[in-house]
Write an enzyme that holds these catalytic residues in place. Structure first.
Site, mmCIF file in Angstrom:
data_model
loop_
_atom_site.group_PDB
_atom_site.id
_atom_site.type_symbol
_atom_site.label_atom_id
_atom_site.label_comp_id
_atom_site.label_asym_id
_atom_site.label_seq_id
_atom_site.Cartn_x
_atom_site.Cartn_y
_atom_site.Cartn_z
ATOM 1 N N SER A 194 8.039 50.436 7.484
ATOM 2 C CA SER A 194 7.335 50.677 6.229
ATOM 3 C C SER A 194 8.132 51.652 5.373
ATOM 4 O O SER A 194 8.326 52.805 5.749
ATOM 5 C CB SER A 194 5.948 51.255 6.495
ATOM 6 O OG SER A 194 5.387 51.692 5.279
ATOM 7 N N HIS A 201 8.246 46.286 5.206
ATOM 8 C CA HIS A 201 6.845 46.441 4.796
ATOM 9 C C HIS A 201 6.784 47.347 3.565
ATOM 10 O O HIS A 201 7.270 48.474 3.585
ATOM 11 C CB HIS A 201 6.051 47.043 5.959
ATOM 12 C CG HIS A 201 4.579 47.120 5.723
ATOM 13 N ND1 HIS A 201 3.730 46.049 5.940
ATOM 14 C CD2 HIS A 201 3.803 48.133 5.291
ATOM 15 C CE1 HIS A 201 2.486 46.411 5.660
ATOM 16 N NE2 HIS A 201 2.504 47.669 5.255
ATOM 17 N N MET A 257 0.072 50.980 -3.762
ATOM 18 C CA MET A 257 -1.222 51.677 -3.873
ATOM 19 C C MET A 257 -1.515 52.006 -5.325
ATOM 20 O O MET A 257 -0.611 52.406 -6.063
ATOM 21 C CB MET A 257 -1.176 52.981 -3.081
ATOM 22 C CG MET A 257 -0.773 52.802 -1.630
ATOM 23 S SD MET A 257 -0.680 54.403 -0.823
ATOM 24 C CE MET A 257 -0.058 53.895 0.792
ATOM 25 N N MET A 262 -2.657 47.550 -1.646
ATOM 26 C CA MET A 262 -3.870 48.371 -1.534
ATOM 27 C C MET A 262 -4.335 48.656 -2.952
ATOM 28 O O MET A 262 -4.264 49.780 -3.448
ATOM 29 C CB MET A 262 -3.542 49.660 -0.758
ATOM 30 C CG MET A 262 -3.425 49.405 0.740
ATOM 31 S SD MET A 262 -2.470 50.688 1.573
ATOM 32 C CE MET A 262 -0.823 50.036 1.343
ATOM 33 N N MET A 316 -5.720 47.325 9.934
ATOM 34 C CA MET A 316 -5.397 48.720 9.631
ATOM 35 C C MET A 316 -5.828 49.591 10.810
ATOM 36 O O MET A 316 -6.999 49.615 11.182
ATOM 37 C CB MET A 316 -6.126 49.188 8.364
ATOM 38 C CG MET A 316 -5.633 48.563 7.072
ATOM 39 S SD MET A 316 -3.849 48.634 6.800
ATOM 40 C CE MET A 316 -3.530 50.403 6.878
ATOM 41 N N ASP A 345 -0.975 48.027 11.387
ATOM 42 C CA ASP A 345 -0.431 48.925 10.365
ATOM 43 C C ASP A 345 -1.097 50.295 10.430
ATOM 44 O O ASP A 345 -2.267 50.449 10.108
ATOM 45 C CB ASP A 345 -0.644 48.289 8.984
ATOM 46 C CG ASP A 345 0.061 49.066 7.884
ATOM 47 O OD1 ASP A 345 0.830 49.996 8.192
ATOM 48 O OD2 ASP A 345 -0.166 48.724 6.700
ATOM 49 N N GLY A 354 6.195 53.306 9.937
ATOM 50 C CA GLY A 354 6.784 54.137 8.897
ATOM 51 C C GLY A 354 7.349 55.412 9.473
ATOM 52 O O GLY A 354 8.552 55.556 9.701
HETATM 53 C C1 DX5 Z 1 -0.902 53.140 5.181
HETATM 54 C C2 DX5 Z 1 0.151 52.097 4.963
HETATM 55 C C3 DX5 Z 1 1.096 51.968 6.078
HETATM 56 C C4 DX5 Z 1 1.922 53.198 6.338
HETATM 57 C C5 DX5 Z 1 2.153 53.268 7.816
HETATM 58 O O1 DX5 Z 1 -1.798 53.085 4.154
HETATM 59 O O2 DX5 Z 1 -0.451 50.825 4.784
HETATM 60 O O3 DX5 Z 1 1.934 50.829 5.955
HETATM 61 O O4 DX5 Z 1 3.160 53.220 5.669
HETATM 62 O O5 DX5 Z 1 2.792 54.455 8.096
HETATM 63 P P1 DX5 Z 1 2.827 55.068 9.555
HETATM 64 O O6 DX5 Z 1 3.540 54.089 10.434
HETATM 65 O O7 DX5 Z 1 3.585 56.336 9.344
HETATM 66 O O8 DX5 Z 1 1.397 55.297 9.995
HETATM 67 ZN ZN ZN Z 2 0.863 49.010 4.911
#
Ligand code: DX5
Ligand code: ZN
Length: 218
Positions: A9, A34, A38, A69, A138, A176, A198
């Site tokens: 991510s 990814h 937002m 999102m 999620m 995710d 991420g």
């Molecule tokens: C959160 C995002 C994720 C985020 C994940 O709202 O949708 O894609 O980047 O990050 P990590 O792996 O650090 O939880």
């Molecule tokens: Zn995400």
């Protein structure tokens, strides 16, 4: 057991030097990139948008897995296609006419994903599962990287896998939020196909090697 699809991510990448991070991603074992979009309305954060995706598109041929999102995603489906998205994922909580949204994503030749928040039950997907290419579970509340993994996710993955089998569907199961080298194996064992990561990738000492370790977790 198949190896998971790895989707770093870029929310955790260095936004002041994306080309360096993309060089690493491009030569790594990452399958997807990814991309978290937002809007400050659906989630309490604002990340990046269309021009940035368009610029990143020039840096790699890897699959762009774009996670919206945002409210009213239907308005921007064509724009995300033009910017270079391969998979477009919308939130079930943001779509009143989800079936129509999915049809629209397919009509412009993208794969369609549906994301569900931690409180949203799997059974809400019963009548859409055969129409979609990916379900994004999620495992944190969306909005930020680096949050703690919600343990109930394992139960949801198992329930989704059962639904997919019962309906003879082909949707991939993506996880995710809070994915780490500690929980990745169990996630794949219960049925996850795609791991988004991420913080685990970009805040590790050697991101390329971390991607490799995730890829070969089973
Ligand atoms: C959160 C995002 C994720 C985020 C994940 O709202 O949708 O894609 O980047 O990050 P990590 O792996 O650090 O939880
Ligand atoms: Zn995400």
């Amino acid at each position: 057991m198949n190896k998971p699809i790895i989707a770093p991510s870029i929310l955790s990448a260095n936004f002041a030097n994306l080309s360096t991070d993309f060089e690493m991603l491009h030569r790594s074992e990452a399958d997807y990139i990814h991309v978290d979009v937002m809007d400050g309305v659906f989630v309490p954060n604002i990340s990046l948008g269309l021009p940035v995706i368009q610029a990143m598109r020039k840096l790699t041929t890897k699959t762009f897995d774009v996670h919206l999102m945002i409210v009213e995603p239907d308005k921007y489906i064509d724009n995300f296609k033009q910017a270079g998205a391969d998979i477009l994922t919308v939130h079930v909580e943001a779509c009143t006419h989800l079936h129509r949204t999915v049809q629209k994503i397919h009509s412009v030749d993208m794969r369609a994903g549906v994301a569900i928040n931690p409180h949203t039950p799997i059974h809400l997907l019963e009548d859409i599962i055969n129409d979609i290419d990916l379900v994004c579970i999620m495992s944190v509340n969306p909005g930020f990287g680096g949050q703690k993994f919600i343990e109930n996710t394992y139960t949801k993955v198992a329930a989704l896998k059962e639904l997919i089998q019962k309906k003879n569907a082909t949707a991939l199961i993506e996880i995710d939020g809070g994915v780490s080298l500690q929980n990745a194996k169990k996630l794949v064992e219960v049925g996850a196909n795609v791991l988004v990561a991420g913080n685990t990738v970009f805040n590790s000492e050697n991101p390329e090697q971390t991607i490799q370790l995730l890829k070969n977790i089973v």
